[in-house]
Design an enzyme around this catalytic site. Structure first.
Site, PDB file in Angstrom:
ATOM      1  N   GLU A  98       9.768   8.886 -16.523  1.00 14.66           N
ATOM      2  CA  GLU A  98       8.565   8.751 -17.219  1.00 14.66           C
ATOM      3  C   GLU A  98       8.169   8.632 -18.331  1.00 14.66           C
ATOM      4  OE1 GLU A  98       7.964  13.642 -15.874  1.00 14.66           O
ATOM      5  OE2 GLU A  98      10.230  12.878 -14.586  1.00 14.66           O
ATOM      6  N   SER A 120      15.450  21.758 -15.078  1.00 18.19           N
ATOM      7  CA  SER A 120      14.051  22.120 -15.693  1.00 18.19           C
ATOM      8  C   SER A 120      14.416  23.962 -16.308  1.00 18.19           C
ATOM      9  CB  SER A 120      12.966  22.909 -14.566  1.00 18.19           C
ATOM     10  OG  SER A 120      12.463  24.090 -14.848  1.00 18.19           O
ATOM     11  N   HIS A 129       1.313  -1.302   0.276  1.00 18.78           N
ATOM     12  CA  HIS A 129      -0.398  -0.024   0.373  1.00 18.78           C
ATOM     13  C   HIS A 129       1.210   1.384  -0.317  1.00 18.78           C
ATOM     14  CE1 HIS A 129      -3.834  -2.549   1.192  1.00 18.78           C
ATOM     15  NE2 HIS A 129      -2.019  -3.369   1.962  1.00 18.78           N
ATOM     16  N   LYS A 137      15.952  21.377 -10.649  1.00 17.81           N
ATOM     17  CA  LYS A 137      15.738  20.676 -10.764  1.00 17.81           C
ATOM     18  C   LYS A 137      16.210  19.306 -11.241  1.00 17.81           C
ATOM     19  CE  LYS A 137      11.048  19.107 -10.788  1.00 17.81           C
ATOM     20  NZ  LYS A 137      10.345  19.768 -11.275  1.00 17.81           N
TER      21      LYS A 137
END
Ligand code: ARG
Length: 461
Positions: free
Chosen positions: A290, A277, A156, A283
């Site tokens: 992704e 970024s 979970h 970043k």
């Protein structure tokens, strides 16, 4: 350029209809398979006395020259050609004259395209299997180096029990091994040759289908000609295999995205596999992971697309089936890109062992071990579970963990507690006590790696 079917249909095709109908912009990818099929078909025609040996020789020579030109990108695949089959046949006839016109004797584009695509899928399965092995190899390398790296295991997405990072990586390697086997199984099921089925009902020429099947690398010809030209199960199975594999790659990517977040900080991806970024200077983004996760949707789309194309088609060939190729090509390219970027990304990532361990120390992941400790001293498990739960609740209130509790206090709660309790809730011991087959211990991880390395070497353990 004259159409193949000029006899029946007079006049010019509307230019938009022509472009709409043409598949050469994508099925040019099948040129090598198309030529391979034509060579074997013409050899069989000569062996059966349907064409002469000289004609066969001319056809072979012409096809080889065309293959060379295509390999060197010297052929322009104009939209004027309806598809790759027409293109090869027309180029051949321009080159060698009348013998070229005999190549298509006893054959249809329907069995021809079924063959070409089958040969293509079989070849790509081999390439994808090699790429899967590269990823498994990368996982094994990092698992070996992290056989004893303690991390929290989750259920979970809540910290559950202590495991090792090597154990986690070998879980993914094991999934990929099944993906490899699934493709091998697909290859086995599709190992029957459609050539010789003709348009749908074979032909009046005395073909030797065993000969063509054997010389094209199949173990036998397909036993029903209608099925042979209408079957795209093998494409759907291939796309299903790839979809399942992408689901695994996507889950791994999702974990890598989480692990490289500031919240987890379990790994750091190499700069070569990270992006920044345009506005936020701090970043470091896991774009490759992704994209693998995102492209999974694309491969599922290829599968669902072809499923939908096929679902209402009456026997045998229907032009709808021309839609099969772009799904197969797109999924093949996507999967290859994902596997190829994943292997070096895994090999070069930095594993932040200390962060993994300290995350393990915070979440009471040794609570089951505390209950097991009391159970082994004679308390029924359900009572031990309850008592441990109360201990955890009181620790949370005090802002401490189980191993911070003084022995005297523990003894007041249950006389079964003793000095050895502290050993039994030490995280490394918690892992090492799980020496059941398939478990997270360093020894088990190394055994899993060894078994996997045998598979990498011989295709079986
Ligand atoms: N381009 C076609 C395809 O990919 C080849 C088969 C054409 N057959 C036909 N009867 N029109 O499906």
């Amino acid at each position: 350029m004259a159409k193949l079917w000029t006899g029946r249909i007079a006049g010019k095709t509307d230019p938009q209809a022509n472009d709409f109908n043409s598949s050469i912009s994508f099925d040019q990818r099948l040129y090598a398979q198309d030529i391979q099929g034509s060579k074997v078909h013409s050899s069989m025609l000569a062996k059966q006395g349907i064409i002469t040996t000289e004609e066969k020789e001319k056809i072979h020579q012409g096809l080889e020259e065309i293959l060379d030109l295509m390999n060197q990108n010297k052929i322009e695949f104009s939209h004027e050609y309806e598809d790759i089959h027409t293109c090869v046949e027309q180029l051949l006839t321009e080159k060698i004259g009348d013998a070229g016109k005999k190549l298509h004797t006893g054959r249809s584009r329907n069995d021809q395209v079924a063959l070409d695509l089958k040969l293509y899928v079989a070849q790509e399965i081999g390439e994808i299997q090699k790429a899967i092995k590269q990823v498994i190899h990368a996982l094994c390398q990092v698992a070996k180096a992290n056989a004893d790296t303690i991390m929290p295991g989750y259920t979970h997405l809540q910290r559950a029990q202590p495991i090792t990072f090597g154990h986690t990586l070998m879980a993914y390697a094991t999934m990929l091994k099944r993906d490899f086997k699934r493709l091998a199984n697909t290859l086995e099921i599709m190992d029957e040759c459609p050539l010789g089925a003709g348009a749908l009902a074979t032909t009046t020429f005395n073909l030797d289908r065993d000969y063509t099947a054997k010389h094209l690398g199949f173990s036998k010809p397909m036993s029903n000609s209608l099925d042979a030209v209408a079957d795209r199960d093998y494409c759907i199975e291939y796309l299903s295999d790839l979809s399942i594999m992408m689901m695994h790659l996507s889950r791994l990517s999702e974990e890598m995205i989480l692990w490289s977040s500031w919240e987890f900080k379990f790994i750091e991806l190499d700069n070569a596999f990270s992006t920044g970024s345009s506005i936020m200077p701090q970043k470091k983004n896991p774009d490759m992971c992704e994209l693998i996760r995102g492209k999974t949707g694309r491969v599922y789309g290829d599968l669902i697309g072809l499923f939908t194309v096929m679902k209402g088609l009456p026997l045998a060939y229907n032009k709808d089936m021309q839609e099969d190729k772009e799904s197969v090509f797109d999924a093949t390219d996507t999967v290859m890109m994902c596997l190829n970027v994943l292997a070096p990304m895994i090999e070069t990532m930095k594993v932040l062992k200390d962060n993994m361990k300290s995350a393990g120390q915070k979440g009471f992941i040794n609570a089951t071990d505390c209950a097991d400790y009391l159970t082994k001293k004679g308390m029924p498990f359900r009572d031990a579970y309850k008592l441990t739960g109360e201990l955890v609740a009181s620790c949370i209130e005090q802002g401490i963990v189980l191993e911070d509790l003084p022995l005297e206090q523990l003894k007041q709660i249950s006389p079964l507690f003793d000095q050895d309790f502290f050993d039994s809730v030490d995280l490394l011991n918690c892992v090492n006590q799980r020496h059941v087959y398939g478990g997270p211990t360093p020894k088990s991880v190394l055994a899993q790696v060894e078994q996997m390395e045998q598979f990498l070497a011989n295709d079986h353990e």
